[in-house]
Design an enzyme around this catalytic site. Structure first.
Site, PDB file in Angstrom:
ATOM      1  CB  SER A  42      -0.958   0.021   1.192  1.00  0.00           C
ATOM      2  OG  SER A  42      -0.241   0.217   2.392  1.00  0.00           O
ATOM      3  CE  LYS A  83      -2.704   2.139   4.824  1.00  0.00           C
ATOM      4  NZ  LYS A  83      -2.453   1.221   3.758  1.00  0.00           N
TER       5      LYS A  83
END
Length: 185
Positions: A42, A83
């Protein structure tokens, strides 16, 4: 007799030194820094699956998160996610035609330039904050996060805003693999 006492003293001194070293290592790991392994794709191309990084756990106890910080946080699935912070408290976040808009102004994301070269279509689909969280701005105590691999990232677009008290810390240093070691932005 004297050498036996000397050996016991030396053994005791070594034991104390090792105990102190292990204690300091545990304190540093628990309160200040901890390693993390990137799990998944990701955050590609910035971070690769299997990269090992150091998480700074004290940075946000003395300061505030900044836009584009790479953070590790406890996700709703009882798992830690890594993230990038895109939106801060008070911000309105939107995407249109693969362009990030913060509070109505276009904002550059240079860390995505490399990734955009080899794809067809848009990297990030259009959305507004209202569509994702039913609010026009990010409330105090929360951040909006996204993975750099926008097409394959489970982030605030799916899990909602991240409470700041769920953030473990920030990270920007890869220590393994050695060939990839260094600071990332």
């Amino acid at each position: 007799m004297e050498t036996e006492v000397k050996k016991k003293n030396e053994l005791w001194e070594w034991s104390k030194a090792l105990l102190i070293a292990f204690g300091l290592a545990a304190i540093i790991r628990f309160f200040f820094f901890t390693p993390i392994v990137v799990d998944g794709e990701s955050m590609m191309p910035t971070l690769e699956d299997g990269d090992r990084m150091i998480v700074n756990k004290i940075g946000y106890t003395v300061g505030e998160p900044d836009r584009y910080d790479i953070v590790v946080f406890h996700a709703p699935e009882e798992k830690d996610y890594i993230k990038r912070i895109i939106g801060l408290p008070g911000d309105h976040v939107a995407y249109k035609d693969d362009q990030l808009y913060i509070n109505g102004e276009a904002v550059a994301e240079p860390y995505l330039d490399e990734y955009k070269i080899g794809i067809s279509g848009t990297l990030t689909e259009d959305f507004t904050l209202e569509e994702r969280i039913d609010q026009s701005t990010i409330p105090e105590g929360f951040v909006f996060v996204m993975g750099d691999n926008r097409r394959y990232s489970k982030d605030s677009r799916h899990i909602g805003l991240v409470p700041m008290d769920e953030i473990i810390g920030s990270t920007n240093f890869i220590f393994w693999p050695v060939g990839e070691a260094g600071v990332v932005r």
